[in-house]
Design an enzyme around this catalytic site. Structure first.
Site, mmCIF file in Angstrom:
data_model
loop_
_atom_site.group_PDB
_atom_site.id
_atom_site.type_symbol
_atom_site.label_atom_id
_atom_site.label_comp_id
_atom_site.label_asym_id
_atom_site.label_seq_id
_atom_site.Cartn_x
_atom_site.Cartn_y
_atom_site.Cartn_z
ATOM 1 N N GLU A 263 0.814 -1.214 0.000
ATOM 2 C CA GLU A 263 0.000 0.000 0.000
ATOM 3 C C GLU A 263 0.848 1.265 0.000
ATOM 4 O O GLU A 263 0.492 2.257 -0.666
ATOM 5 C CB GLU A 263 -0.904 -0.026 1.228
ATOM 6 C CG GLU A 263 -1.854 1.147 1.354
ATOM 7 C CD GLU A 263 -2.718 1.026 2.603
ATOM 8 O OE1 GLU A 263 -2.973 2.062 3.241
ATOM 9 O OE2 GLU A 263 -3.118 -0.103 2.944
ATOM 10 N N ASP A 264 1.973 1.254 0.733
ATOM 11 C CA ASP A 264 2.705 2.509 0.983
ATOM 12 C C ASP A 264 4.124 2.545 0.419
ATOM 13 O O ASP A 264 4.805 3.556 0.579
ATOM 14 C CB ASP A 264 2.793 2.762 2.495
ATOM 15 C CG ASP A 264 1.427 3.039 3.106
ATOM 16 O OD1 ASP A 264 0.550 3.539 2.381
ATOM 17 O OD2 ASP A 264 1.235 2.736 4.288
#
Length: 721
Positions: free
Chosen positions: A100-101
């Site tokens: 996600e990051d």
């Protein structure tokens, strides 16, 4: 060690220099130690590789608290390790934010850690707001719950992730804190309850309580602080209980378990004031199930039990796997203490729920804790989750899904019913889990899906009842459907929406009503049309009312139209011990050959004939009326009889019944159809039979018509008083 100190320790460790290739990084030494305590034989190499990838990927990223970002996945992993999660879950937890990051991809995770870890990481990865806009949050939860349907460990990671975020939420703006707290309250906490993860649920509840109700939270914390300044009477009671079980030869650990903040607040609201023993409960841990009941016996023998507080969740576990004995006891001074009794295995599951059960795809033996046999199998698809996965597929728009999800999770208890498919007496598919408060309509849709649109009635525990009936735990349910050939001619009533608790039923009913344009006005039109059909049925070849209602003479004399008061032809040959007396067949019991009959002389010199079993016979004999011997003449054939059919209302029922009657060679003299009540309808037919001996066969044929559940000879109730 407090959460803040733990976070600082992880932060310092995460910033240390690199370690030798095969050694564990300092940052996960504590995680590894806790993990080994639960799983002594665990292979720690995947944890090392996962940490190295996560730390390098998140390097340079900082949390709003100012801590290095890697401290978050470390803290989440430590939480799960403390609850006994196995290595695959911990590996995925360390990596849960990388896709996600950071630049890490799912393909990279799959190549380096395998499909299981990749699946778990993907399950908790949020959907991008750029792609989904305002729908990103509900659709992320939908994606996560669908993934949890195949592997509940997805949800375990999400719950630990949310708990750590809630612990550090103070750096956010107040309005964002409140928004996150509300979602946690409405969705995450109920999910933690359903998965049995009480350790996470309790802390989440207190954190939400502090954000959304700060004044009540402060007052409750002050009550707890004042209580801790005094001697706790539970200490004395616990000492006495330890002595008691020791003298009884039971090996047990007796602990004082303080209530968490929200629990104290709820108890205060319930009781109005708190006693000195209300801030905690006694927890007694034993080795075997039998020891639980042995301890209970000693407690109830040597203390005064508060019977209303006793609950056996060992014999009947909660739907989230929770097992314990609950009771309350009073000592000689009248101090009442609540007590929980459970085995150590039960305690581990009560605290960690599905996390304590390990890999849902592993073999049973592999999931047992070292040295312990008989571990409960993980329900990879709990009942509530199966329901959720079913209805969410029919809720295409995010708003509907989000609303229905919150409603579903608001149900705080679950029941189990046993549902039989139409035409069967045995349960279809075994036990059917439903939320408490569910109705027969909910059971129909849970058992049959869209076929429940054709549901016209139900029996609960063998008794016919309304579809709106609220079910209780353990009820046996048998459903009745209109024939498939009539599908589309009728369907769910808008009123069903007033009685459903499950999103699956609610969505299916609304979808059908929208597709068929059925609203309240349509329902009223259908009812008006049905009443017109009823009126037409009454008028079909019906004789005049004169002489049929029994009001034209004493004791039910026939009228001038030549028909008996029950609609039976009075010319049926009978031999009576009163020569030349006119004979009337009583409407109250409708005798036909070869019934055993009795006669009574009535005013005007006539004889009224009743079946021997008729209540009127006993009543008239008790009043001193002399019975007359009556018998059917040999060779008696045709007769006229009135039959009453009780049925579940549906389209074309009248046509199907008259077709069945005609097939048996009987002619319909008149028919009366009463307006339906609660989906039930009563048809009354006066029929001409060519042979009285065919009556049983005719009644069986009518009973075979779909929807008909009872056929009886028409009888008039006796007047009361």
């Amino acid at each position: 060690m407090s959460a803040v100190r733990s976070l600082r320790k992880l932060s310092r460790a995460a910033l240390l220099s690199a370690t030798p290739r095969d050694a564990l990084p300092d940052a996960i030494e504590h995680v590894a130690k806790v993990h080994k305590a639960h799983h002594p034989g665990a292979d720690l190499r995947p944890l090392r590789r996962a940490y190295v990838l996560a730390e390098s990927s998140h390097r340079g990223q900082m949390r709003k608290s100012g801590e290095p970002y890697i401290t978050h996945p470390l803290a989440v992993t430590l939480l799960l390790a403390q609850l006994g999660a196995e290595t695959t879950t911990l590996t995925a937890s360390l990596l849960h934010d990388t896709v996600e990051d950071t630049e890490v991809t799912l393909d990279q995770v799959r190549r380096e850690f395998g499909q299981e870890v990749c699946y778990l990481v993907d399950g908790v990865t949020k959907l991008e707001k750029v792609d989904y806009g305002a729908a990103a949050e509900p659709e992320t939860f939908r994606k996560m719950l669908v993934a949890a349907g195949n592997d509940v460990r997805v949800m375990s990671i999400k719950l630990a992730d949310r708990l750590h975020n809630m612990r550090t939420l103070g750096v956010m703006r107040p309005e964002k804190q409140a928004r996150i707290a509300k979602v946690t309250r409405d969705v995450l906490i109920p999910l933690a309850e359903r998965l049995g993860v009480q350790a996470l649920k309790s802390e989440l509840e207190d954190l939400v309580f502090a954000i959304l109700h700060p004044e009540e939270h402060s007052r409750t914390r002050e009550l707890i602080r004042e209580h801790t300044k005094q001697a706790d009477p539970l200490t004395e009671i616990a000492t006495e209980v330890r002595r008691l079980v020791r003298e009884a030869g039971i090996t047990a650990q007796v602990l004082i378990r303080p209530r968490h903040t929200l629990s104290v607040h709820k108890l205060l609201l319930k009781r109005g004031e708190l006693g000195t023993c209300d801030f905690g409960r006694l927890l007694i841990l034993v080795g075997e199930d039998a020891d639980c009941y042995a301890v209970l016996g000693e407690l109830h023998t040597c203390f005064t039990p508060v019977i209303s507080e006793f609950k056996d969740f060992i014999a009947a576990p909660k739907f989230n796997l929770y097992q314990s004995l609950h009771t309350a006891i009073a000592d000689e001074r009248g101090r009442v203490a609540e007590v929980l009794v459970r085995t150590r295995r039960m305690h581990r599951v009560a605290e960690a729920g599905v996390i304590a059960l390990g890999d849902p795809h592993a073999e049973g033996d592999a999931r047992e804790a070292p040295g312990e046999a008989g571990e409960r199998a993980d329900p990879t698809r709990p009942g509530w989750l199966s329901r959720l996965l079913e209805w969410q597929s029919h809720a295409p728009d995010p708003d509907t899904f989000w609303t229905e999800l919150r409603d579903e999770l608001a149900q705080d208890r679950e029941i189990t019913v046993y549902c039989a498919a139409p035409g069967n007496s045995a349960p279809a598919g075994g036990a059917l889990p439903l939320p408490a408060g569910a109705s027969c309509v909910d059971a129909a849709y849970a058992c049959l899906g869209e076929a429940a649109h054709r549901c016209i009635g139900v029996r609960v525990n063998g008794r016919l009842t309304a579809l709106s009936t609220v079910l209780r735990d353990g009820d046996a349910v048998q459903l009745f459907l209109e024939p498939a050939a009539a599908a589309g001619l009728s369907g769910p009533s808008p009123e069903w929406l007033d009685h459903v608790r499950t999103p699956a039923a609610r969505i299916a009913i609304r979808t059908w009503l929208a597709a068929h344009g059925s609203g309240k006005e349509d329902e009223q039109t259908e009812r008006a049309g049905a009443q017109g059909e009823h009126a037409a049925a009454r008028s079909q070849d019906a004789p005049s009312d004169d002489g049929l209602d029994g009001t034209g003479g004493t004791d039910g004399m026939a009228g001038a139209d030549g028909l008996g008061e029950d609609g039976l032809e009075e010319s049926v040959p009978l031999v009576v011990d009163l020569p030349d007396a006119p004979v009337r067949l009583a409407r109250c019991c409708t005798p036909v050959p070869p019934d055993v009959v009795t006669g009574f002389a009535v005013r005007g010199g006539a004889v009224t004939v009743h079946r021997d079993t008729c209540q009127t016979v006993a009543r008239m004999a008790a009043s001193g009326r002399a019975p007359l011997d009556v018998r059917w003449q040999q060779g008696t054939t045709g007769c006229r009889v009135t039959l009453r059919a009780e049925a579940l209302g549906r389209a074309h029922l009248l046509a199907d019944l008259t077709e069945a009657i005609a097939a048996e060679g009987a002619a319909v003299i008149s028919a009366d159809v009463e307006p339906p009540r609660e989906q039930r309808v009563r048809h009354t037919y006066t029929l001409q039979l060519p042979d009285a001996r065919g009556l049983p066969s005719l009644m069986r044929a009518m009973l075979r018509v779909p929807g008909v559940y009872d056929v009886t000879r028409a009888a008039r109730p006796l007047p009361t008083g």
